[in-house]
Design a protein around this motif. Sequence first.
Motif, PDB file in Angstrom:
ATOM      1  N   THR A   1       0.835  -1.211   0.000  1.00  0.00           N
ATOM      2  CA  THR A   1       0.000   0.000   0.000  1.00  0.00           C
ATOM      3  C   THR A   1       0.862   1.249   0.000  1.00  0.00           C
ATOM      4  OG1 THR A   1      -1.757  -1.163   1.170  1.00  0.00           O
ATOM      5  CG2 THR A   1      -1.808   1.238   1.251  1.00  0.00           C
ATOM      6  N   LEU A   2       1.883   1.274   0.862  1.00  0.00           N
ATOM      7  CA  LEU A   2       2.765   2.439   0.917  1.00  0.00           C
ATOM      8  C   LEU A   2       3.507   2.613  -0.405  1.00  0.00           C
ATOM      9  CD1 LEU A   2       4.030   4.801   2.417  1.00  0.00           C
ATOM     10  CD2 LEU A   2       5.646   3.181   3.435  1.00  0.00           C
ATOM     11  N   LEU A   3       3.996   1.528  -0.978  1.00  0.00           N
ATOM     12  CA  LEU A   3       4.694   1.617  -2.261  1.00  0.00           C
ATOM     13  C   LEU A   3       3.761   2.138  -3.352  1.00  0.00           C
ATOM     14  CD1 LEU A   3       7.196   1.250  -3.970  1.00  0.00           C
ATOM     15  CD2 LEU A   3       6.563  -1.159  -4.257  1.00  0.00           C
ATOM     16  N   ASP A   4       2.525   1.665  -3.373  1.00  0.00           N
ATOM     17  CA  ASP A   4       1.560   2.148  -4.365  1.00  0.00           C
ATOM     18  C   ASP A   4       1.333   3.645  -4.224  1.00  0.00           C
ATOM     19  OD1 ASP A   4       1.275  -0.367  -5.467  1.00  0.00           O
ATOM     20  OD2 ASP A   4      -0.605  -0.815  -4.421  1.00  0.00           O
ATOM     21  N   LYS A   5       1.256   4.128  -2.986  1.00  0.00           N
ATOM     22  CA  LYS A   5       1.050   5.565  -2.751  1.00  0.00           C
ATOM     23  C   LYS A   5       2.270   6.362  -3.198  1.00  0.00           C
ATOM     24  CE  LYS A   5      -2.310   5.031   0.944  1.00  0.00           C
ATOM     25  NZ  LYS A   5      -2.668   5.354   2.338  1.00  0.00           N
ATOM     26  N   ILE A   6       3.459   5.842  -2.922  1.00  0.00           N
ATOM     27  CA  ILE A   6       4.683   6.521  -3.360  1.00  0.00           C
ATOM     28  C   ILE A   6       4.738   6.581  -4.879  1.00  0.00           C
ATOM     29  CG2 ILE A   6       7.216   6.312  -3.452  1.00  0.00           C
ATOM     30  CD1 ILE A   6       7.022   5.301  -0.517  1.00  0.00           C
ATOM     31  N   LYS A   7       4.309   5.514  -5.541  1.00  0.00           N
ATOM     32  CA  LYS A   7       4.292   5.504  -7.007  1.00  0.00           C
ATOM     33  C   LYS A   7       3.359   6.574  -7.567  1.00  0.00           C
ATOM     34  CE  LYS A   7       5.592   0.676  -7.705  1.00  0.00           C
ATOM     35  NZ  LYS A   7       5.146  -0.652  -8.167  1.00  0.00           N
ATOM     36  N   VAL A   8       2.218   6.789  -6.914  1.00  0.00           N
ATOM     37  CA  VAL A   8       1.287   7.840  -7.347  1.00  0.00           C
ATOM     38  C   VAL A   8       1.952   9.206  -7.204  1.00  0.00           C
ATOM     39  CG1 VAL A   8      -0.888   9.004  -6.798  1.00  0.00           C
ATOM     40  CG2 VAL A   8      -0.804   6.501  -6.876  1.00  0.00           C
ATOM     41  N   ILE A   9       2.581   9.442  -6.050  1.00  0.00           N
ATOM     42  CA  ILE A   9       3.266  10.715  -5.821  1.00  0.00           C
ATOM     43  C   ILE A   9       4.400  10.895  -6.821  1.00  0.00           C
ATOM     44  CG2 ILE A   9       4.659  12.034  -4.175  1.00  0.00           C
ATOM     45  CD1 ILE A   9       3.043  10.539  -1.935  1.00  0.00           C
ATOM     46  N   ALA A  10       5.162   9.833  -7.056  1.00  0.00           N
ATOM     47  CA  ALA A  10       6.283   9.887  -7.997  1.00  0.00           C
ATOM     48  C   ALA A  10       5.802  10.251  -9.397  1.00  0.00           C
ATOM     49  CB  ALA A  10       7.012   8.545  -8.020  1.00  0.00           C
ATOM     50  N   LYS A  11       4.730   9.646  -9.811  1.00  0.00           N
ATOM     51  CA  LYS A  11       4.180   9.948 -11.137  1.00  0.00           C
ATOM     52  C   LYS A  11       3.783  11.411 -11.233  1.00  0.00           C
ATOM     53  CE  LYS A  11       0.847   8.336 -14.535  1.00  0.00           C
ATOM     54  NZ  LYS A  11      -0.237   7.399 -14.836  1.00  0.00           N
TER      55      LYS A  11
END
Length: 61
Positions: A16-26
Amino acid sequence: MAGNYYTPFSLRISETLLDKIKVIAKENKRSANKEMEFILEQYVARFEKEFGTILTQNTQE
């Protein structure tokens, strides 16, 4: 540290945390890896602002 060499480092975090970081990164037009590096740099900078420079064997002064 010479050039653009980065030490490989494995990090275990929740999906979940990685998915959220990926959204922010994008949103910031970065890879998830670069986003995490940016986040960690900001955290260290805030720590050093409060407590002083962290000296390591790789610190070049």
